[in-house]
Design an enzyme around this catalytic site. Structure first.
Site, PDB file in Angstrom:
ATOM      1  N   CYS A   1     -50.024  48.765   0.074  1.00 54.08           N
ATOM      2  CA  CYS A   1     -49.969  50.148  -0.427  1.00 54.08           C
ATOM      3  C   CYS A   1     -50.753  50.352  -1.715  1.00 54.08           C
ATOM      4  O   CYS A   1     -50.827  51.478  -2.220  1.00 54.08           O
ATOM      5  CB  CYS A   1     -48.515  50.565  -0.615  1.00 54.08           C
ATOM      6  SG  CYS A   1     -47.554  50.350   0.881  1.00 54.08           S
TER       7      CYS A   1
ATOM      8  N   GLU B   1     -39.704  51.361 -10.880  1.00 56.05           N
ATOM      9  CA  GLU B   1     -40.839  52.072 -11.469  1.00 56.05           C
ATOM     10  C   GLU B   1     -40.413  52.857 -12.706  1.00 56.05           C
ATOM     11  O   GLU B   1     -41.164  52.960 -13.679  1.00 56.05           O
ATOM     12  CB  GLU B   1     -41.488  52.994 -10.441  1.00 56.05           C
ATOM     13  CG  GLU B   1     -42.819  53.554 -10.916  1.00 56.05           C
ATOM     14  CD  GLU B   1     -43.578  54.308  -9.850  1.00 56.05           C
ATOM     15  OE1 GLU B   1     -44.759  54.638 -10.096  1.00 56.05           O
ATOM     16  OE2 GLU B   1     -43.013  54.576  -8.768  1.00 56.05           O
TER      17      GLU B   1
ATOM     18  N   LYS C   1     -45.426  61.781  -2.788  1.00 53.27           N
ATOM     19  CA  LYS C   1     -44.936  61.268  -1.507  1.00 53.27           C
ATOM     20  C   LYS C   1     -43.731  62.058  -1.013  1.00 53.27           C
ATOM     21  O   LYS C   1     -43.393  61.985   0.175  1.00 53.27           O
ATOM     22  CB  LYS C   1     -44.581  59.786  -1.628  1.00 53.27           C
ATOM     23  CG  LYS C   1     -45.773  58.860  -1.792  1.00 53.27           C
ATOM     24  CD  LYS C   1     -45.337  57.412  -1.823  1.00 53.27           C
ATOM     25  CE  LYS C   1     -46.524  56.461  -1.974  1.00 53.27           C
ATOM     26  NZ  LYS C   1     -47.118  56.491  -3.317  1.00 53.27           N
TER      27      LYS C   1
ATOM     28  N   HIS D   1     -45.501  58.551   2.791  1.00 51.03           N
ATOM     29  CA  HIS D   1     -46.202  57.393   2.225  1.00 51.03           C
ATOM     30  C   HIS D   1     -47.381  57.039   3.127  1.00 51.03           C
ATOM     31  O   HIS D   1     -47.197  56.564   4.242  1.00 51.03           O
ATOM     32  CB  HIS D   1     -45.227  56.221   2.125  1.00 51.03           C
ATOM     33  CG  HIS D   1     -45.735  55.066   1.334  1.00 51.03           C
ATOM     34  ND1 HIS D   1     -47.056  54.936   0.939  1.00 51.03           N
ATOM     35  CD2 HIS D   1     -45.098  53.956   0.845  1.00 51.03           C
ATOM     36  CE1 HIS D   1     -47.208  53.806   0.264  1.00 51.03           C
ATOM     37  NE2 HIS D   1     -46.043  53.204   0.193  1.00 51.03           N
TER      38      HIS D   1
ATOM     39  N   PHE E   1     -46.690  45.696  -1.121  1.00 52.76           N
ATOM     40  CA  PHE E   1     -46.044  44.470  -0.656  1.00 52.76           C
ATOM     41  C   PHE E   1     -46.911  43.277  -1.065  1.00 52.76           C
ATOM     42  O   PHE E   1     -48.137  43.325  -1.006  1.00 52.76           O
ATOM     43  CB  PHE E   1     -45.901  44.479   0.864  1.00 52.76           C
ATOM     44  CG  PHE E   1     -44.763  45.321   1.383  1.00 52.76           C
ATOM     45  CD1 PHE E   1     -43.892  45.975   0.539  1.00 52.76           C
ATOM     46  CD2 PHE E   1     -44.569  45.447   2.756  1.00 52.76           C
ATOM     47  CE1 PHE E   1     -42.848  46.740   1.032  1.00 52.76           C
ATOM     48  CE2 PHE E   1     -43.526  46.215   3.261  1.00 52.76           C
ATOM     49  CZ  PHE E   1     -42.662  46.860   2.402  1.00 52.76           C
TER      50      PHE E   1
END
Length: 414
Positions: free
Chosen positions: A165, A316, A338, A343, A402
């Site tokens: 991502c 975050e 998002k 996403h 990831f």
């Protein structure tokens, strides 16, 4: 070595809330959701999540012939379409450009799942001798950058960055470096994804990463809200044209903003979960704004990775506090687009870079929709539900992938 200043001069967006830059930006300002039932998969039995943010009414023949399009999976069609729109928006005339100083880094996190799945069926039903010779070149993530180069005859740096991502954000950041150090004058950069297939959706369902709010799709993506339950899968592409400021001014280009800084780090912690200490995500943000010659107090807006998962949004938030300091973190406006687009995986950073550039250009911060119930672990200003008109001089865009990949871009008013 003195680095050259780099500016954004063109943008192309193909998204679940708009198939061009104007419609995408209008959708963000209006708080429009692109969510709905999945239509790309015929049989949804056994899927825990049956909703997504799909691109709607995409007419590939606006950009390619039917014959050309048949040779491409969706992610390539999307990426090429967004690239063509970005070039058109930039006003570039490649007959007047040094093609060896013009390059492409347009990436995908996953690539051509459609041909993988159909080819596996062909192999099992008809044997290896009936497999298409085009499986590999259609499937691989770098093929989009290759197609863009072929479209315009571009001979400069050309590759892709596949980092889940964070792919598009890494791609834009690496393109920034290439121009800063004089290896190219113009770069197309961004990301594309078209992974709404049984394997794509099913894999994320098996991972328990997706929202299961199937009866209420438009309210399913709810970043930073206490009742978030997973991300909403999306698709599409976002590509920008960047060039040295000197080059842009020499050709009289319109300039959206400066692409001023880039930071990238790795958690080195877990394949899917972010580090609970959020140190490296924070360091990536700090590297980006310091690379731009800014301080924490200079940042007006952060387009958060904001996936609507329990661990990401909490982590975050902590990363923002560590990067900016508690006091500055409480002053900065943060939103997750998002909540509207879903996403877009490897393409997310592309459309989110565009959102930052437009926020600076127009003085409007897009909202985080579906923010209803505050979470004690997420206690900052997430621009809830309604866009906010305010001057934005500097913005950050975060992408966390990831594998522990963290990437942040910093944008400044030109």
């Amino acid at each position: 070595m003195n680095r050259r200043k780099v500016v954004i001069t063109g943008m192309g967006a193909l998204t679940p809330i708009g198939n061009n830059l104007e419609d995408f930006w209008a959708g963000l300002k209006a708080g429009k959701s692109g969510a709905g039932p999945v239509t790309r998969i015929e049989n949804l039995e056994g899927f825990t999540s049956t909703i997504a943010a799909e691109v709607k009414e995409f007419d590939v023949e606006q950009f390619l012939s039917k014959k050309e399009a048949r040779k491409m999976n969706l992610f390539t069609q999307y990426g090429l379409a967004a690239s063509i729109m970005a070039v058109q928006d930039s006003g570039l005339d490649f007959d007047q450009e040094d093609l060896e100083k013009t390059g492409v880094i347009v990436s995908s996190g996953i690539g051509g799942l459609q041909i993988m799945e159909s080819s596996e069926d062909t192999y099992r039903e008809r044997g290896a001798s009936r497999l298409s010779p085009f499986i590999i070149p259609v499937m691989i993530t770098n093929i989009v950058a290759g197609h863009v180069a072929i479209q315009y005859g571009l001979k400069g740096p050309n590759f892709c960055v596949t980092s889940a991502c964070a792919s598009a954000t890494h791609s834009i950041g690496e393109a920034l470096r290439i121009i800063q150090y004089g290896e190219a004058d113009v770069m197309l950069a961004g990301g594309t994804e078209g992974a709404l297939t049984p394997l794509g959706l099913g894999g994320f369902c098996a991972l328990r990463a997706l929202t299961t709010r199937n009866d209420d799709p438009q309210r399913a993506s709810r970043p930073f809200d206490a009742n978030r339950d997973g991300f909403l899968m999306g698709e599409g592409a976002g590509v920008i044209v960047i060039e040295s400021e000197e080059h842009a001014k020499a050709r009289g280009a319109k300039i959206y903003c400066e692409l001023a800084g880039y930071g990238r780090t790795c958690d080195g912690y877990h394949i899917t979960a972010p580090s609970p200490e959020a140190e490296q995500a924070a360091r990536g943000m700090k590297l980006a704004f310091e690379d731009a010659g800014l301080k924490a107090e200079d940042i007006d807006y952060i387009n958060a990775h904001g996936t609507s998962t329990a661990l990401n949004d909490k982590g975050e938030t902590l990363a923002i506090k560590k990067a900016l300091g508690e006091e500055n973190a409480r002053k900065v406006a943060i939103s997750s687009t998002k909540s509207m687009t879903g996403h877009l995986l490897g393409a997310a950073g592309g459309i989110e870079a565009i959102a930052c550039a437009m926020a600076i250009q127009e003085g409007v911060i897009p909202p985080t929709i579906n923010y209803e119930t505050p979470d004690p672990d997420c206690d900052l200003d997430y621009v809830p539900n309604t866009a906010r008109e305010t001057e934005v001089k500097a913005a950050l865009s975060n992408s966390l992938g990831f594998g522990g990949h963290n990437a942040t871009l910093c944008f400044k008013k030109a």
